[in-house]
Design a protein around this motif. Structure first.
Motif, PDB file in Angstrom:
ATOM      1  N   ASP A  78      52.221  36.378  63.961  1.00 22.63           N
ATOM      2  CA  ASP A  78      52.549  37.760  63.636  1.00 22.63           C
ATOM      3  C   ASP A  78      52.658  37.925  62.127  1.00 22.63           C
ATOM      4  O   ASP A  78      52.827  36.965  61.376  1.00 22.63           O
ATOM      5  N   VAL A  79      52.568  39.185  61.700  1.00 22.98           N
ATOM      6  CA  VAL A  79      52.603  39.512  60.283  1.00 22.98           C
ATOM      7  C   VAL A  79      53.991  39.210  59.712  1.00 22.98           C
ATOM      8  O   VAL A  79      55.013  39.398  60.387  1.00 22.98           O
ATOM      9  N   LEU A 116      53.543  46.366  59.991  1.00 28.12           N
ATOM     10  CA  LEU A 116      52.879  45.959  61.235  1.00 28.12           C
ATOM     11  C   LEU A 116      51.390  46.276  61.253  1.00 28.12           C
ATOM     12  O   LEU A 116      50.603  45.495  61.812  1.00 28.12           O
ATOM     13  N   GLU A 140      64.038  41.080  65.477  1.00 27.22           N
ATOM     14  CA  GLU A 140      62.958  41.677  66.251  1.00 27.22           C
ATOM     15  C   GLU A 140      63.491  42.661  67.288  1.00 27.22           C
ATOM     16  O   GLU A 140      62.818  43.624  67.662  1.00 27.22           O
ATOM     17  N   PHE A 191      59.640  36.104  60.839  1.00 24.34           N
ATOM     18  CA  PHE A 191      58.646  36.166  61.917  1.00 24.34           C
ATOM     19  C   PHE A 191      59.376  36.143  63.257  1.00 24.34           C
ATOM     20  O   PHE A 191      60.550  35.799  63.342  1.00 24.34           O
ATOM     21  N   LYS A 192      58.669  36.474  64.300  1.00 31.10           N
ATOM     22  CA  LYS A 192      59.234  36.406  65.643  1.00 31.10           C
ATOM     23  C   LYS A 192      59.447  34.944  66.044  1.00 31.10           C
ATOM     24  O   LYS A 192      58.610  34.085  65.762  1.00 31.10           O
ATOM     25  N   LEU A 204      50.066  34.318  58.618  1.00 29.59           N
ATOM     26  CA  LEU A 204      50.744  34.799  59.814  1.00 29.59           C
ATOM     27  C   LEU A 204      51.796  33.807  60.295  1.00 29.59           C
ATOM     28  O   LEU A 204      51.858  32.667  59.838  1.00 29.59           O
ATOM     29  N   GLY A 205      52.634  34.257  61.223  1.00 32.06           N
ATOM     30  CA  GLY A 205      53.761  33.461  61.684  1.00 32.06           C
ATOM     31  C   GLY A 205      53.362  32.202  62.424  1.00 32.06           C
ATOM     32  O   GLY A 205      52.295  32.156  63.051  1.00 32.06           O
ATOM     33  N   LYS A 227      57.372  39.925  57.984  1.00 32.45           N
ATOM     34  CA  LYS A 227      58.095  41.194  57.992  1.00 32.45           C
ATOM     35  C   LYS A 227      59.277  41.158  57.031  1.00 32.45           C
ATOM     36  O   LYS A 227      59.845  40.101  56.763  1.00 32.45           O
ATOM     37  N   TYR A 236      53.964  33.040  66.832  1.00 28.90           N
ATOM     38  CA  TYR A 236      53.209  34.104  67.489  1.00 28.90           C
ATOM     39  C   TYR A 236      52.095  34.674  66.617  1.00 28.90           C
ATOM     40  O   TYR A 236      51.513  35.699  66.960  1.00 28.90           O
ATOM     41  N   GLN A 247      48.596  43.528  60.486  1.00 26.44           N
ATOM     42  CA  GLN A 247      48.382  42.383  61.368  1.00 26.44           C
ATOM     43  C   GLN A 247      46.923  41.895  61.333  1.00 26.44           C
ATOM     44  O   GLN A 247      46.653  40.693  61.296  1.00 26.44           O
ATOM     45  N   ASP A 248      45.976  42.826  61.317  1.00 21.82           N
ATOM     46  CA  ASP A 248      44.567  42.453  61.353  1.00 21.82           C
ATOM     47  C   ASP A 248      43.953  42.324  59.962  1.00 21.82           C
ATOM     48  O   ASP A 248      42.753  42.063  59.832  1.00 21.82           O
TER      49      ASP A 248
END
Length: 365
Positions: free
Chosen positions: A323-324, A306, A215, A181-182, A317-318, A326, A321, A309-310
């Motif tokens: 985020d998805v 990516l 990233e 994740f980020k 999620l991360g 990865k 952030y 994500q929704d």
């Protein structure tokens, strides 16, 4: 036994004989072990893969005992396909059938879905009427797998037919190990260079190198461009030109290379020539395979990961952030030069080998 004066003298002048004796014993044991290794060879046999010219020390070494242990290989479920009869009916657009599998016979469809449930550890995956996020993700992941096997043969089949399936990453788990994740910026209170290093994180492989390399290099910027992977000029006091990598970019690149080494269980000379380390004209063949791998991951993230994500729920999620999750090199390789030690996972699954065509069953006729 000894004169009284001698015993009294020893009593009044004690000497520690145990420290020197222990030191001599340890040193003697070390010399003995070294002599045995020189005389009889390495007690733990190793195998080496030579990656460059002889005499340059360019090889990757592994213990034979470690090479024999690949429990994930034994856990791979597989079965041979059922060759369709001429004019056999296909699944088509039946309820819950992914478009990427519409051209399968019911027998091969059920066979593949059974395998996917085993590979991912999701027992109700692609069950008719099941509209969970897992089924929606499966639609995208099937196309992703087909795309990799069809369009990235130069990477996934560089040495032999190997390919990828769901099991390559999942290994029986709903969420694969080694996703990322980020995390940047690690220290948001610092202006300019975001202090991504000097803060040890899991993403930096527990070093003080920058933590934002994945990233930075694997995700496109707002203009659709990817950051250049490069190091600072090797000459001292050189005049920098606009766009030249600075020390910060060099540190980020070293972090990325460290990730490569840990992901594949190799060292620098697996890809680089030790006598001309920075000369792109003298790299090993593995360098080209790795370069294709970077491009493959970039495309895979952009097209298939990516956009989820929704789709994924908040708990997937991360932590920073949202985020998805990865993928990258380690998601598939998991410490091995070839995922699953080079096991041919695609042979019995021609349904996953093509993205835009019918499966080829000719090898099973």
């Amino acid at each position: 036994m000894f004169p009284k004066w001698f015993d009294n003298w020893n009593k009044d002048n004690p000497t520690n004989i145990f420290g020197p004796a222990i030191a001599v014993g340890v040193a003697g044991s070390a010399v003995f072990v070294a002599a045995m290794i020189v005389g009889f060879g390495q007690p733990f046999p190793t195998e080496s893969q030579q990656t460059g010219p002889r005499g340059t020390g360019m090889h990757v070494q592994e213990f034979v005992s470690d090479l024999a242990v690949y429990p994930d290989v034994e856990g791979f479920f597989t079965s041979e396909p059922i060759v369709p009869a001429e004019g056999a009916a296909m699944m088509g657009s039946a309820d819950g059938v992914p478009p990427a599998l519409a051209n399968l016979t019911p027998e091969n469809y059920e066979r593949l879905v059974t395998a996917m449930r085993d590979w991912t550890g999701i027992p109700d995956l692609l069950e008719p009427g099941n509209d969970s996020y897992q089924t929606q993700v499966a639609y995208s992941m099937i196309e992703m797998t087909q795309n990799i096997n069809q369009n990235w043969i130069g990477h996934v089949q560089a040495n032999a037919e190997v390919g990828v399936t769901c099991y390559t990453c999942h290994r029986g788990q709903a969420v694969p190990n080694n996703v990322w994740f980020k995390v940047s910026p690690v220290n948001s209170n610092v202006a300019g260079w975001s202090a991504n290093q000097n803060r040890v994180t899991m993403v930096s492989n527990f070093t003080s190198l920058p933590s934002d390399y994945l990233e930075t290099y694997l995700l496109a910027d707002e203009n659709g461009n990817y950051a250049n992977i490069g190091v600072h000029d090797l000459e001292s006091r050189v005049q920098q030109q606009p766009g030249d990598p600075l020390i910060q970019q060099a540190e980020r690149t070293y972090a990325f290379m460290n990730y490569f080494a840990n992901s594949l269980g190799v060292n620098c000379v697996f890809c680089h020539n030790s006598r001309a380390f920075y000369d792109p004209g003298q790299v090993t063949p593995q360098w080209a395979t790795a370069s294709l791998g970077i491009a493959m991951v970039q495309e895979t993230l952009e097209l298939y990961i990516l956009p989820l994500q929704d789709v994924l729920p908040a708990e997937r999620l991360g932590p920073v952030y949202a985020d998805v999750p990865k993928l990258a090199c380690r998601t598939c390789h998991q410490g091995e030069q070839q995922p699953l030690n080079g096991l041919n996972v695609i042979r019995n699954w021609p349904e996953l080998a093509v993205l835009d065509g019918a499966p080829d069953y000719s090898a099973f006729e």
